[in-house]
Write a protein that holds these residues in place. Sequence first.
Motif, short mmCIF file in Angstrom:
data_model
loop_
_atom_site.label_atom_id
_atom_site.label_comp_id
_atom_site.label_asym_id
_atom_site.label_seq_id
_atom_site.Cartn_x
_atom_site.Cartn_y
_atom_site.Cartn_z
N THR B 127 -17.67 -5.76 16.21
CA THR B 127 -17.37 -7.15 16.14
C THR B 127 -18.05 -7.30 17.86
OG1 THR B 127 -15.49 -7.44 17.04
CG2 THR B 127 -15.39 -6.83 14.61
N ALA B 128 -17.70 -8.52 18.05
CA ALA B 128 -18.23 -8.87 19.15
C ALA B 128 -17.12 -8.80 20.34
CB ALA B 128 -18.74 -10.69 19.67
N GLU B 129 -15.75 -8.49 20.03
CA GLU B 129 -14.87 -8.44 20.80
C GLU B 129 -14.93 -7.20 21.11
OE1 GLU B 129 -13.88 -10.10 18.09
OE2 GLU B 129 -15.27 -12.08 19.16
N GLY B 130 -15.36 -6.19 20.91
CA GLY B 130 -15.75 -4.37 20.65
C GLY B 130 -15.08 -3.47 19.16
N GLU B 131 -14.70 -2.19 19.34
CA GLU B 131 -14.95 -2.36 18.00
C GLU B 131 -13.26 -1.84 17.84
OE1 GLU B 131 -18.29 1.43 18.48
OE2 GLU B 131 -16.69 2.20 19.20
N HIS B 132 -12.83 -1.54 16.28
CA HIS B 132 -11.73 -1.18 15.89
C HIS B 132 -11.60 -0.97 14.87
CE1 HIS B 132 -12.57 -4.80 14.35
NE2 HIS B 132 -11.56 -5.30 13.26
N TRP B 133 -10.08 0.19 14.37
CA TRP B 133 -10.57 0.83 13.49
C TRP B 133 -9.54 -0.20 11.86
CZ3 TRP B 133 -12.35 5.04 12.10
CH2 TRP B 133 -12.95 6.23 13.28
N VAL B 134 -10.21 -0.45 11.20
CA VAL B 134 -8.86 -1.37 10.38
C VAL B 134 -8.26 -1.32 9.31
CG1 VAL B 134 -9.82 -2.03 8.10
CG2 VAL B 134 -11.58 -1.87 9.34
N GLU B 135 -7.06 -1.77 8.95
CA GLU B 135 -5.42 -1.09 9.59
C GLU B 135 -5.84 -1.02 7.83
OE1 GLU B 135 -2.51 -3.19 10.75
OE2 GLU B 135 -3.17 -3.21 12.93
N ALA B 136 -4.62 -0.27 6.63
CA ALA B 136 -4.85 -0.22 5.66
C ALA B 136 -4.13 -1.35 5.32
CB ALA B 136 -3.93 0.80 5.49
N LYS B 137 -4.09 -1.74 4.00
CA LYS B 137 -3.38 -3.26 3.37
C LYS B 137 -2.34 -2.90 2.39
CE LYS B 137 -7.67 -6.28 3.60
NZ LYS B 137 -8.72 -5.56 3.64
N ASP B 138 -1.35 -3.09 3.02
CA ASP B 138 -0.39 -3.14 1.89
C ASP B 138 -0.76 -3.98 0.07
OD1 ASP B 138 1.31 -2.81 3.52
OD2 ASP B 138 2.36 -4.57 4.01
N SER B 139 -2.31 -4.81 0.39
CA SER B 139 -2.06 -5.64 -0.93
C SER B 139 -3.05 -4.05 -1.89
CB SER B 139 -3.40 -6.81 -1.07
OG SER B 139 -4.58 -6.31 0.24
N ASP B 140 -3.62 -3.09 -0.80
CA ASP B 140 -4.44 -1.98 -1.54
C ASP B 140 -3.28 -1.33 -2.10
OD1 ASP B 140 -6.57 -3.10 -0.87
OD2 ASP B 140 -6.59 -2.19 0.53
N ASP B 141 -2.16 -0.71 -1.39
CA ASP B 141 -1.20 -0.11 -2.03
C ASP B 141 -0.16 -0.56 -3.46
OD1 ASP B 141 -1.31 1.81 0.15
OD2 ASP B 141 -0.01 1.06 1.41
N ALA B 142 -0.40 -2.15 -3.31
CA ALA B 142 -0.03 -2.81 -4.52
C ALA B 142 -0.61 -2.53 -5.25
CB ALA B 142 0.35 -3.95 -4.62
N ALA B 143 -1.64 -2.85 -5.52
CA ALA B 143 -2.92 -2.32 -6.43
C ALA B 143 -2.76 -1.01 -6.96
CB ALA B 143 -4.40 -3.01 -5.79
N ALA B 144 -2.96 0.06 -6.28
CA ALA B 144 -3.02 1.38 -6.59
C ALA B 144 -1.67 1.74 -7.38
CB ALA B 144 -3.18 2.11 -5.78
N ASP B 145 -0.25 0.94 -7.06
CA ASP B 145 0.94 1.34 -7.79
C ASP B 145 0.89 1.10 -9.26
OD1 ASP B 145 1.71 2.52 -5.23
OD2 ASP B 145 2.97 0.87 -4.67
N ARG B 146 0.52 -0.22 -9.15
CA ARG B 146 0.56 -0.29 -10.51
C ARG B 146 -0.18 0.81 -11.59
NH1 ARG B 146 -4.58 -4.31 -12.07
NH2 ARG B 146 -6.33 -3.51 -10.24
N TRP B 147 -0.75 1.62 -11.41
CA TRP B 147 -1.37 2.29 -12.35
C TRP B 147 -0.68 3.58 -12.40
CZ3 TRP B 147 -5.47 0.46 -15.24
CH2 TRP B 147 -6.00 -0.71 -14.58
N GLN B 148 0.64 3.27 -11.63
CA GLN B 148 1.46 4.41 -11.94
C GLN B 148 2.57 4.89 -12.88
OE1 GLN B 148 1.65 7.73 -9.94
NE2 GLN B 148 1.49 5.53 -8.56
N GLY B 149 1.71 5.50 -13.73
CA GLY B 149 2.07 6.23 -14.96
C GLY B 149 1.80 4.82 -16.48
N GLN B 150 0.54 4.55 -16.21
CA GLN B 150 0.43 3.74 -16.97
C GLN B 150 -1.16 3.90 -17.43
OE1 GLN B 150 0.22 -0.55 -15.31
NE2 GLN B 150 -1.44 -0.46 -16.56
#
Lengths: 83, 153
Positions: B127-150
């Motif tokens: 970005t204009a302010e420099g480089e940064h690593w994207v942080e993992a999102k809780d919403s992505d974990d939740a999206a993956a978890d809903r397939w658990q055992g389904q």
Amino acid sequence: MKVLYFAWLREKIGTAEEDLPLPPGVTDVQGLLDWLRARGGGHAEALADPNLVRVAVNQTYVGADHPLGDGDEVALFPPVTGG
Amino acid sequence: MIRVQREDFDPGAELAALTEGDHGVGGACVFVGLVRDLAGEGRIAAMTLEHYPGMTEKELARIDAEAQERWPLRSTLIIHRYGRLEPGERIVFVGTTSAHRQAAFDACQFLIDWLKTKAPFWKLEETAEGEHWVEAKDSDDAAADRWQGQGGG
């Protein structure tokens, strides 16, 4: 063993890869993480929060109690952000 | 099938190849992920995708096999790019085909949800302010978890 680092762990530690003999007394992943942290500097900083460190041994995700051997490829990295 | 590559792909050609010659396919579902030009407040100039060669392929193959086991699929394809990508560029392709649409829809969503939380890729944003690593999102974990055992059915 070979230890690999990725993303910001790699940047904080300052290297992508190091070859280490299995440190004395280290038998599992938890032991290795403690040993690396005790080296201080970038290692201590990068591994400070265990919630942000994922571990793979021989390219498969493992937990902290996974046993380690001298020929293992251990990878330490932050939670993934692909897709 | 899986592919990990630096170069771009042609979604239309990939979709055509997925269904070609198989008249048992009744439906195909495709997801294509793109680099967005907005991250929160700052504008993104580019992002660089780092990955773990070897484990990436292994993990994608494992996720692919899991989908094949859960749903009656005719074919699947996952393509994931790495390297430096600019806004508007394609990052990922997930394609699934099946006799009936529901399996193709569900498996496609499952594959992208699991891929996001399991495949060893990391995004570095410029970005204009420099480089940064994207942080993992809780919403992505939740999206993956809903397939658990389904799945399947």
